[in-house]
Structures are given as C-alpha cells and as structure tokens.
Design a protein around this motif. Structure first.
Motif, PDB file in Angstrom:
ATOM      1  N   THR A 356      40.706  36.292  37.512  1.00  0.00           N
ATOM      2  CA  THR A 356      39.766  37.259  36.499  1.00  0.00           C
ATOM      3  C   THR A 356      39.492  38.582  37.330  1.00  0.00           C
ATOM      4  O   THR A 356      39.816  38.712  38.431  1.00  0.00           O
ATOM      5  CB  THR A 356      38.313  36.749  36.169  1.00  0.00           C
ATOM      6  OG1 THR A 356      37.631  36.219  37.562  1.00  0.00           O
ATOM      7  CG2 THR A 356      38.733  35.183  35.746  1.00  0.00           C
ATOM      8  N   GLU A 357      39.131  39.444  36.541  1.00  0.00           N
ATOM      9  CA  GLU A 357      38.855  40.793  37.093  1.00  0.00           C
ATOM     10  C   GLU A 357      38.118  40.630  38.068  1.00  0.00           C
ATOM     11  O   GLU A 357      37.925  41.337  39.182  1.00  0.00           O
ATOM     12  CB  GLU A 357      38.378  41.449  35.885  1.00  0.00           C
ATOM     13  CG  GLU A 357      39.547  41.984  34.887  1.00  0.00           C
ATOM     14  CD  GLU A 357      40.609  42.851  35.606  1.00  0.00           C
ATOM     15  OE1 GLU A 357      40.338  43.673  36.574  1.00  0.00           O
ATOM     16  OE2 GLU A 357      41.788  42.737  35.260  1.00  0.00           O
ATOM     17  N   GLN A 361      38.963  41.244  42.257  1.00  0.00           N
ATOM     18  CA  GLN A 361      38.333  42.279  43.117  1.00  0.00           C
ATOM     19  C   GLN A 361      37.726  41.651  44.360  1.00  0.00           C
ATOM     20  O   GLN A 361      37.551  42.273  45.309  1.00  0.00           O
ATOM     21  CB  GLN A 361      37.508  43.275  41.983  1.00  0.00           C
ATOM     22  CG  GLN A 361      36.662  44.383  42.742  1.00  0.00           C
ATOM     23  CD  GLN A 361      35.809  44.893  41.786  1.00  0.00           C
ATOM     24  OE1 GLN A 361      35.520  44.571  40.517  1.00  0.00           O
ATOM     25  NE2 GLN A 361      34.987  45.943  42.246  1.00  0.00           N
ATOM     26  N   ALA A 362      37.081  40.450  43.877  1.00  0.00           N
ATOM     27  CA  ALA A 362      36.331  39.835  44.883  1.00  0.00           C
ATOM     28  C   ALA A 362      37.181  39.414  46.398  1.00  0.00           C
ATOM     29  O   ALA A 362      36.839  39.805  47.448  1.00  0.00           O
ATOM     30  CB  ALA A 362      35.703  38.554  44.703  1.00  0.00           C
ATOM     31  N   ILE A 367      39.370  40.619  51.650  1.00  0.00           N
ATOM     32  CA  ILE A 367      40.444  40.784  52.622  1.00  0.00           C
ATOM     33  C   ILE A 367      40.012  42.185  53.550  1.00  0.00           C
ATOM     34  O   ILE A 367      40.280  41.889  54.576  1.00  0.00           O
ATOM     35  CB  ILE A 367      41.746  40.856  51.896  1.00  0.00           C
ATOM     36  CG1 ILE A 367      41.978  39.517  51.384  1.00  0.00           C
ATOM     37  CG2 ILE A 367      42.934  41.591  52.686  1.00  0.00           C
ATOM     38  CD1 ILE A 367      43.298  39.546  50.383  1.00  0.00           C
ATOM     39  N   MET A 368      39.685  43.236  52.779  1.00  0.00           N
ATOM     40  CA  MET A 368      39.316  44.347  53.600  1.00  0.00           C
ATOM     41  C   MET A 368      38.099  44.011  54.367  1.00  0.00           C
ATOM     42  O   MET A 368      38.202  44.842  55.503  1.00  0.00           O
ATOM     43  CB  MET A 368      39.248  45.399  52.755  1.00  0.00           C
ATOM     44  CG  MET A 368      40.428  45.765  51.851  1.00  0.00           C
ATOM     45  SD  MET A 368      40.000  47.179  50.775  1.00  0.00           S
ATOM     46  CE  MET A 368      39.965  48.464  52.175  1.00  0.00           C
ATOM     47  N   ARG A 397      49.864  46.381  41.522  1.00  0.00           N
ATOM     48  CA  ARG A 397      48.555  46.993  41.013  1.00  0.00           C
ATOM     49  C   ARG A 397      47.591  46.893  42.297  1.00  0.00           C
ATOM     50  O   ARG A 397      47.617  45.887  43.052  1.00  0.00           O
ATOM     51  CB  ARG A 397      48.029  45.757  39.890  1.00  0.00           C
ATOM     52  CG  ARG A 397      46.585  46.117  39.727  1.00  0.00           C
ATOM     53  CD  ARG A 397      46.094  45.080  38.962  1.00  0.00           C
ATOM     54  NE  ARG A 397      44.482  45.109  38.593  1.00  0.00           N
ATOM     55  CZ  ARG A 397      43.829  44.181  38.062  1.00  0.00           C
ATOM     56  NH1 ARG A 397      44.345  43.059  37.649  1.00  0.00           N
ATOM     57  NH2 ARG A 397      42.658  44.321  37.973  1.00  0.00           N
ATOM     58  N   ILE A 398      46.893  47.980  42.516  1.00  0.00           N
ATOM     59  CA  ILE A 398      46.103  48.093  43.544  1.00  0.00           C
ATOM     60  C   ILE A 398      44.643  47.671  43.343  1.00  0.00           C
ATOM     61  O   ILE A 398      44.212  48.024  42.434  1.00  0.00           O
ATOM     62  CB  ILE A 398      45.785  49.534  44.243  1.00  0.00           C
ATOM     63  CG1 ILE A 398      47.263  50.014  44.751  1.00  0.00           C
ATOM     64  CG2 ILE A 398      44.873  49.672  45.009  1.00  0.00           C
ATOM     65  CD1 ILE A 398      47.160  51.736  44.941  1.00  0.00           C
ATOM     66  N   ILE A 399      44.122  46.660  43.862  1.00  0.00           N
ATOM     67  CA  ILE A 399      42.984  45.889  43.405  1.00  0.00           C
ATOM     68  C   ILE A 399      41.724  46.383  44.430  1.00  0.00           C
ATOM     69  O   ILE A 399      40.691  45.949  44.244  1.00  0.00           O
ATOM     70  CB  ILE A 399      43.075  44.306  43.627  1.00  0.00           C
ATOM     71  CG1 ILE A 399      43.692  43.733  44.807  1.00  0.00           C
ATOM     72  CG2 ILE A 399      44.269  44.007  42.478  1.00  0.00           C
ATOM     73  CD1 ILE A 399      43.723  42.435  44.767  1.00  0.00           C
ATOM     74  N   ALA A 400      42.138  46.800  45.701  1.00  0.00           N
ATOM     75  CA  ALA A 400      41.141  47.305  46.402  1.00  0.00           C
ATOM     76  C   ALA A 400      41.638  48.314  47.585  1.00  0.00           C
ATOM     77  O   ALA A 400      42.726  48.247  47.739  1.00  0.00           O
ATOM     78  CB  ALA A 400      40.392  46.120  47.253  1.00  0.00           C
TER      79      ALA A 400
END
Length: 627
Positions: A356-357, A361-362, A367-368, A397-400
């Motif tokens: 899910t979105e 994102q979480a 990870i970062m 797709r960049i997610i973070a």
C-alpha cells in the motif's frame, strides 16, 4: 518480615524487580552480542581487503585448476575466504631447492662458497600437463628456451606496468635467470642482478612436482572444523596453522595440501644427463600422472565443499529480528531481498501485506533510518527490457530520499568506483563475487577483451587490479558508454590503484559487438569476457534456437589459438547445473568448426535470472587440433 509489612504497592515493585534480569546479566548479554557483531564485521572487512588485493604470484592470477574451489569457498560462504593457493606444478631447478634462498640481491652479497650453498634457480614452471616432453626435458636449452613449453614467462614487473612489453618477446641474453626469478618469486627484484652472481660448481638439474595447497581463513572454530571434515576424504594433510581466538579479530587459518610429489635428479653435478632422449616421454608420464591424480582430488574436494551446508544467510543486508522486522525500524517489515548500489537501495518487490502507499513509504523511511549511508530508496516496477536490459525511465519509482532523474549513483567494489545510471543501464552488485573471480584469473601481460561491458565494472577492475597489457571494452548502449567514460576518469584519479597506467591501458569502444569484432586484431586476445544478454526464446533449456552462436563465431577468430581463454555466459535450468552438458556440446561443436579443441576449465553459477533458471559462466580454453 519486612516484606509482610510492606504495602501492596511495594509488594508489586518487589515482584517486578524479582522478575527482571539482573543488571549485570543484561549488560553482559548486550556486550556479547555487540562483540559478536564486531567480530563478524571485522572478518567481513578482512575478507574484502584480502580478496581485493592484487595477486602477488609470479603469474598474477589464480591457477586455472584452483579457480573452482577458490570461487566456491569465497562466493558460497560468508565465513570463509582463501588467502593463498596453488593447484600443483612441476619445474626444473638448480641449487638447494629451498624456496627462501632464491633472492638475487641476497645471493649477490655472498662470497662464492656461500652462493653455492644458497643458489636456487627454477626453470620451466608448469601448472599444466607436459605436452612436449622432448622440449621440456632438453637440458641443453635451459637458457635459450627458459619456458620449455611450460607457463609463459611474464616479463612485466611485479609492482609496475611496462607498456609495450609482450610476454612472447624473447628474453634478452644474460637475463634468463632473472626472468625465471621474476616468474616464480614475488620477492625477486625487478632489475637484473645475476651478472654479479658466480655460477655454482654443482651443475645438477632436478625435477620437482609440488601438489595442491590451499590456505583458508575461517571465522570460527566450528567453521574451520567443517572445512577440514570436507577436505580430509580427498587430502591427508589438513590442519590449523593459525589460531587467533581472542579479541574482535578472531581468525582461524586452515591449510590443505596434497601428498603427490616428485624430487629427482635429471643430471649429475657435472651436468651430464642421467636419462636418454628416448626416456623423456616416461619422465613426462611421471609428472602428468601426478597432475591428474592431484586434479581428481581437487574435484572430490570441490564436490564435498559444494555439499557443505550454508550457515549464513547472505540475501539480507540488515540484521533482522525473529519476526522479520528490522531492528530500530519501528516494527516495519523490511523485504529480505534488495540491492544496494552506491547510496541507492533498490527493492525488487514489496510483500503483499505491505503493498500500500503507506506501507511502501514506511519501508523506504525505515531503510534510510537504519542505514544512514543510503540516500535514496527505489522500487523496480518493470522487468529488464530491450537490448540495454534496463528498466527504463518509468521502470523505477523512488519511494524515499532525493528525487533523482535519472537515478544516478557511483558504486565502489574492491576500491574501484564506477558511475551507474539505474534507469538506462544494467548493473547488479550481486555479481561482485563473479567479477572478482574473473579478475583473479587475469595473468600478467595479457590482452583482455571485455564484451557487453555495460557501465564497465569488469573492465575497470581488470585495469586497476591486474597487470594486463591492454583491456578493450565494447558496449552498444550510449548511456552505458558515457558511464564507462566517467568511470575511467574515476580510475585516473584513484590513488588506491597500485597498477601504473591503469586508465591508459583501458580502451572503450562503442558499437554493436557483431560489427566491432571484425575490426579487432585477429588471434590477439589472451582472454575474452562474453557476458552476453539473454536472447529470449533462443536461450535456456527450453530454447528453440542456437543461442549465442553468432557471437561465439565472431569471438573465436580474435582469441589466441594456443591457450586463449574465454568466459562464456549461458542460461541453464537448475537441473542442468553444474555439468551443463548442452552448453559444453555447443562450445565443442562451434570450436570444432574452427579446427580448435576446447578444454572446459570451470563452470560457475553467476546468479539466478528466473525461477529454476540460472546464468552460468563457462570458462574454456582453446588449442589447435592435434594432427
């Protein structure tokens, strides 16, 4: 008595105190865990440093028959790495026969009597079968023909590159002994000092065969015991030579060596041959039988190591808890399989439960948070397509993290840095061990051709970490070529590279492989890397075509016909590996069309491309067909 009189609140506090672990035990457990992590990290650093160093042997490469066992140990297991190896060799020598006594500078400082006691010169070192017995055992040509059909004598120095020197050039008169010292001893000086040596009175020549030997660093005593158990059915001489069990740098060195040996005189002290010319074939048979028995034992050892259980999971870069969550990530489930390219974490899939979105994102933020070196977390959304085998502009797709378009980064592998465009080029950090395996086989003075070079990591590694005479890299993708050019500039400024002229020896050629090959010199390259892309329905065990045929037909004329080696990549099913009979038959058929014999040196697993489908690298050597 005091507990009975305490209030209920006090009783509850006392109970909580009794249930909690003693403070000393709590800190001790954490100290032990931290100590274990430090030991593992230090061992990993030692492994990377050791495997990333240049080969200091005379040939500058791993022996062909030791490639498989070294590659298997270094790739399959996190808790091991090889520190030195020899697949077995034969040579002729004069002198004491003690290896530590063949330092020219030391011998030159001694008087004549002392020189005679320390004199040791090796000739005609060969890690392969003796194929021309008459030439090899001709003692009258030791100076005029120092190689005698054995290993080529590498005339490029140990710690410097001398452009324009070809390994097949004749050794200058008076330098034969120096060439042999440099061929076989890493401690030999690069200058010729043998003019100051007085020839010893004892002119006897001896024949020696030395069997397989391998040294392996192990992370723990249990790992060392497992390796020794795997080696003992094949080799009698197995044991620990170094035991460092204290501190964060704990390490155990296991030595494995064979028992096939020869040490026999071929001439009298006056230089008179002991064997007639018609007995050279018998002498060759003594050596070749030991080579073959030695290689059979190596094969048994390889099979035993292949069946050893893998104790360490190597598909996760982060420490995972028992519930699959990442420590310190707030309970977010981190996918267990992802790649780290430079400062980019590239995910290949998201678990259905978190797809899910908010969940995606979480995961990126977790990870970062866990790894401060990662600046971008991206998710690959499409398969690799086109001749570039790249995901494309919309495939990632960049997610973070920072929004980079295109997604560029620089990746470092064993001290060599390259530029990578993740949108428009193919690059996999998982093939790092495969690139290392190839690099370790490049001998001093070789001419190397790297086809389908991509962003150029293979070519940069060979240029920066070996003393190859020249490296030619060919790539069709324009974006990948630009990455190669940028990476070459990185190589020019890289102060950790000890091979002089690394960037100058590297040539980048853009174009289609089939169009470029006819323009390259014929019978010129000692080594060809051919990591060709998958050709769809033509490839694999269910393929309906001659996959790779036109590429191999174009490659063979460019290889040196007598001993040229090729690293040929193919695609097989898991039930075909490791024999890969279909690939072997294909190689034999095409080489036969060019009147060449093919010798399969090794078949390596270069990674999975789909379920039950593998990319393999078949190392083979060609020779002219015997009459």
């Amino acid at each position: 008595e005091s507990l009975r009189k305490a209030s209920s609140k006090e009783k509850e506090e006392v109970k909580m105190a009794d249930d909690s672990p003693p403070p000393d035990t709590y800190f001790q457990d954490h100290s032990v865990a931290n100590h274990g992590r430090r030991r593992n990290k230090n061992f990993e650093n030692s492994k990377n440093q050791c495997l990333g160093k240049r080969d200091k042997s005379s040939a500058g490469r791993i022996d062909p028959y030791a490639v498989e066992i070294c590659g298997l140990i270094n790739q399959k297991f996190e808790g091991y790495y090889t520190t030195s190896s020899c697949a077995g060799r034969c040579f002729l020598y004069q002198g004491r026969g003690v290896k530590s006594s063949h330092n020219l500078a030391m011998i030159a400082s001694l008087d004549n009597a002392a020189q005679q006691q320390t004199h040791f010169v090796r000739f005609r070192v060969s890690h392969d079968l003796v194929r021309d017995a008459t030439r090899y055992f001709d003692l009258t040509t030791l100076e005029s023909d120092p190689s005698g059909g054995g290993d080529p004598i590498r005339t490029i120095g140990q710690f410097e590159n001398k452009p324009g020197v070809d390994e097949k050039e004749d050794v200058e008169p008076g330098n034969e002994a120096s060439a042999n010292f440099q061929q076989n001893d890493s401690s030999a000086p690069s200058t010729n000092n043998d003019e100051s040596l007085s020839a010893p009175n004892d002119q006897s020549v001896w024949l020696r065969f030395e069997p397989f030997i391998l040294h392996v660093a192990c992370r723990s005593l249990s790992a060392a015991a497992a390796l020794m158990s795997a080696a003992r059915p094949a080799f009698k001489n197995v044991g620990l030579t170094t035991w460092t069990a204290t501190g964060d740098g704990a390490k155990f060195i296991v030595a494995i060596w064979g028992d096939e040996g020869i040490d026999m005189p071929l001439s009298t002290p006056e230089g008179v041959p002991l064997f007639a010319s018609n007995q050279t074939e018998w002498l060759a048979s003594l050596v070749n039988e030991r080579h073959e028995r030695n290689w059979e034992k190596i094969d048994r050892f390889v099979e035993a190591v292949r069946n050893m259980p893998v104790a360490d999971a190597d598909d996760c870069e982060m420490e995972q808890g028992d519930n699959g969550t990442d420590n310190g990530s707030g309970g977010v489930r981190i996918p267990r399989s992802f790649d780290v390219v430079g400062d980019v974490c590239l995910l290949h899939a998201i678990p259905d439960a978190d797809n899910t979105e908010e969940g995606i994102q979480a995961i990126g933020e977790a990870i970062m948070k866990r790894n401060k070196a990662i600046k971008v977390v991206a998710l690959r959304q499409s398969n690799l397509v086109g001749t570039e085998r790249a995901p494309g502009e919309d495939g990632i797709r960049i997610i973070a993290g920072a929004n980079r378009v295109p997604l560029m980064t620089s990746h470092v592998e064993y001290g060599i840095k390259v530029a990578v465009d993740l949108n428009h080029t193919f690059f996999s950090p998982r093939m790092g061990q495969e690139r290392l395996r190839i690099c370790q086989q490049v001998a001093r003075g070789e001419h190397v051709l790297v086809l389908f070079c991509g962003v150029g990591m293979d070519a940069m590694q060979i240029a920066g970490r070996t003393e190859a005479s020249s490296i030619t890299a060919v790539e069709y993708n324009d974006v990948a070529v630009q990455c190669c050019i940028r990476s070459k500039r990185f190589l020019e400024r890289n102060k950790t590279v000890k091979c002089a002229g690394a960037a100058e020896r590297l040539e980048i050629v853009q174009g289609d492989v089939l169009e470029i090959m006819p323009t390259l010199p014929r019978q010129h390259y000692d080594r060809v890397l051919a990591p060709r892309p998958k050709e769809g329905a033509l490839d694999g065990d269910l393929g309906n075509g001659d996959s790779g045929n036109e590429f191999l037909q174009a490659i063979l004329p460019a290889m040196k016909p007598n001993g040229g080696e090729c690293h040929w990549y193919d695609f097989v099913s898991t039930n075909e590996f490791p024999t890969c009979d279909r690939t072997r038959t294909f190689l034999e058929r095409v080489c036969n069309e060019h009147n060449l014999e093919v010798e399969i040196l090794h078949v390596a697993n270069a990674g999975s491309v789909a379920m039950r489908q593998l990319r393999v690298c078949v190392d083979f050597r060609i020779r002219p067909k015997s009459e």
